[in-house]
Write a protein that holds these residues in place. Structure first.
Motif, short mmCIF file in Angstrom:
data_model
loop_
_atom_site.label_atom_id
_atom_site.label_comp_id
_atom_site.label_asym_id
_atom_site.label_seq_id
_atom_site.Cartn_x
_atom_site.Cartn_y
_atom_site.Cartn_z
N ASP A 73 62.10 12.03 21.81
CA ASP A 73 61.95 13.34 22.44
C ASP A 73 61.25 14.34 21.53
O ASP A 73 61.16 15.54 21.86
CB ASP A 73 63.31 13.88 22.86
N LEU A 74 60.78 13.89 20.37
CA LEU A 74 59.96 14.72 19.48
C LEU A 74 58.55 14.14 19.46
O LEU A 74 58.34 12.99 19.05
CB LEU A 74 60.53 14.73 18.06
N VAL A 75 57.59 14.92 19.92
CA VAL A 75 56.19 14.46 20.01
C VAL A 75 55.33 15.38 19.15
O VAL A 75 55.42 16.61 19.25
CB VAL A 75 55.69 14.49 21.47
N ARG A 92 44.89 16.31 26.84
CA ARG A 92 45.24 15.99 28.23
C ARG A 92 46.43 15.02 28.30
O ARG A 92 47.34 15.19 29.12
CB ARG A 92 44.03 15.42 28.96
N ARG A 93 46.42 14.00 27.43
CA ARG A 93 47.55 13.06 27.39
C ARG A 93 48.83 13.80 26.99
O ARG A 93 49.91 13.54 27.51
CB ARG A 93 47.27 11.92 26.40
N PHE A 94 48.67 14.71 26.04
CA PHE A 94 49.79 15.52 25.58
C PHE A 94 50.38 16.32 26.75
O PHE A 94 51.60 16.35 26.95
CB PHE A 94 49.27 16.46 24.49
N GLN A 106 68.51 16.69 26.09
CA GLN A 106 68.25 17.52 27.27
C GLN A 106 66.93 18.28 27.14
O GLN A 106 66.46 18.89 28.08
CB GLN A 106 69.40 18.53 27.44
N HIS A 107 66.38 18.25 25.93
CA HIS A 107 65.11 18.93 25.65
C HIS A 107 64.09 17.94 25.08
O HIS A 107 64.46 16.90 24.52
CB HIS A 107 65.31 20.05 24.63
N LYS A 108 62.83 18.31 25.22
CA LYS A 108 61.74 17.63 24.50
C LYS A 108 61.03 18.69 23.67
O LYS A 108 60.79 19.80 24.16
CB LYS A 108 60.75 16.96 25.46
N VAL A 109 60.71 18.34 22.43
CA VAL A 109 60.03 19.27 21.53
C VAL A 109 58.65 18.69 21.20
O VAL A 109 58.53 17.54 20.78
CB VAL A 109 60.83 19.51 20.24
N PHE A 110 57.63 19.52 21.39
CA PHE A 110 56.24 19.12 21.11
C PHE A 110 55.71 20.02 19.99
O PHE A 110 55.80 21.25 20.08
CB PHE A 110 55.37 19.28 22.35
#
Length: 369
Positions: A73-75, A92-94, A106-110
């Motif tokens: 979940d960390l990108v 775009r993939r991002f 419950q979250h994703k962090v970019f």
């Protein structure tokens, strides 16, 4: 939770702000960490992400005690390619991945590294995602120059401004964590210009090519032929250093896979990433080389106006600096600052370092014909 940022140096105000945001569960979805290279923006971002995941996943901190953790979940998005830009395809993939549900938390962090390295087309592709990020998504842009981002991007970000780290804090860190003497640590901290990353590089003995430029300047006004010879030699060392860095980065990236597990496509992606990372680092060193000229003239002005030796950036060259400063009045510092700023802009527009240096010397009339 309160210890998340304890291992990081400096920027106490930001530590407090991020810790409070985590305690309250109230933080923006589109953030920007702005500050010079080497002061820990990416470490703060990863620590902040760890704090978010620890609220979502019981026992997360115990499972991931260090900042060097990985989680689905960390990108992280880093520049790629020969000129170290964020290609439109990667962005775009991002943006597509932003709409994929989290795997465990419950979250994703970019985290977008070197966000100023986005071309307008790439930045525009990111714009809609920043305007309306899905619930549970936090996007953090890291940049040295907020003004380099498109105004439409800047207006959608909650920005935290990171400051240079105090030289006393860097000195104490080097003494406590790396066993340096007070004298050694003070010398490195003075030359680090508030960057912990630069301080660690100096401690490891990694050669900074700006030292070559300072030695050349110490010799006084040189002929155009001597200047060209010096610039060609410096540029050659700079290119070799970039190539070696790229090879080392690629090796490190490939080692994260077991032998035989790396597909041809994955290797190609890693080659682009290593190429991009080395290009960004090469640009940073090029800027450091140009900025060293500004600090050189700043030291001349300190001496010319009767300042203390302890104020010098290049104290080890105090005697030679004194000779140069007392021989004649230095070039006005405002003129040097403007010329260096123009050269840095040229660098960012992909002008070769050799051309930038030559133009800078000619503009400041530092050569004789």
């Amino acid at each position: 939770m309160d210890d998340l940022f304890s291992h990081l140096i400096g920027n106490q105000r930001i530590k407090s702000n991020l810790t409070n945001a985590l305690h309250k569960g109230a933080f923006g979805q589109s953030l920007c960490f702005q500050g010079k290279e080497g002061i820990g923006k990416s470490l703060f971002a990863r620590a902040f992400a760890k704090g978010i995941f620890s609220s979502d996943i019981p026992g997360f901190l115990a499972r991931h005690p260090t900042v060097a953790y990985t989680h689905p979940d960390l990108v992280e998005l880093k520049p790629a390619g020969k000129i170290g830009q964020h290609p439109i395809e990667s962005v775009r993939r991002f943006c597509e991945e932003v709409y994929i549900a989290p795997y465990e938390a419950q979250h994703k962090v970019f985290i977008i590294h070197d966000a100023e390295r986005m071309l307008p087309t790439s930045a525009n592709a990111l714009l809609k995602t920043l305007e309306e990020p899905p619930a549970g998504v936090i996007i953090i842009l890291l940049t040295e120059s907020l003004q380099s981002l498109l105004p439409t991007i800047r207006s959608r970000l909650q920005t935290l401004y990171f400051e240079s780290v105090d030289k006393e804090e860097i000195s104490v860190f080097l003494q406590q964590s790396h066993g340096l003497s007070r004298e050694e640590a003070d010398k490195i901290s003075l030359e680090s210009f508030g960057s912990v990353g630069r301080a660690l590089n100096l401690h490891r003995g990694e050669r900074d090519l700006s030292e070559d430029l300072i030695r050349f300047l110490m010799k006084g006004r040189k002929s155009y032929v001597e200047l060209k010879q010096f610039i060609n030699e410096l540029d050659g060392r700079h290119a070799l250093k970039r190539k070696e860095a790229e090879e080392a980065l690629l090796k490190a990236l490939c080692e994260t896979y077991r032998e035989g597990d790396l597909s041809a496509k994955q290797r190609q992606e890693m080659e682009k990433q290593a190429e991009g990372m080395s290009a960004v680092e090469s640009l940073r060193e090029s800027k450091s080389i140009l900025l060293s000229l500004l600090f050189f003239f700043r030291d001349l002005h300190v001496i010319y106006h009767g300042g203390q030796e302890s104020f010098l950036a290049f104290r080890e060259n105090a005697c030679k600096l004194f000779d140069l400063a007392t021989a004649k009045e230095p070039i006005p510092i405002e003129k040097v600052e403007a010329a260096v700023a123009e050269s840095i802009i040229a660098l960012e527009r992909s002008t070769p370092l050799a051309a930038c240096l030559e133009n800078l010397f000619l503009k400041l009339k530092l050569v004789r014909f």
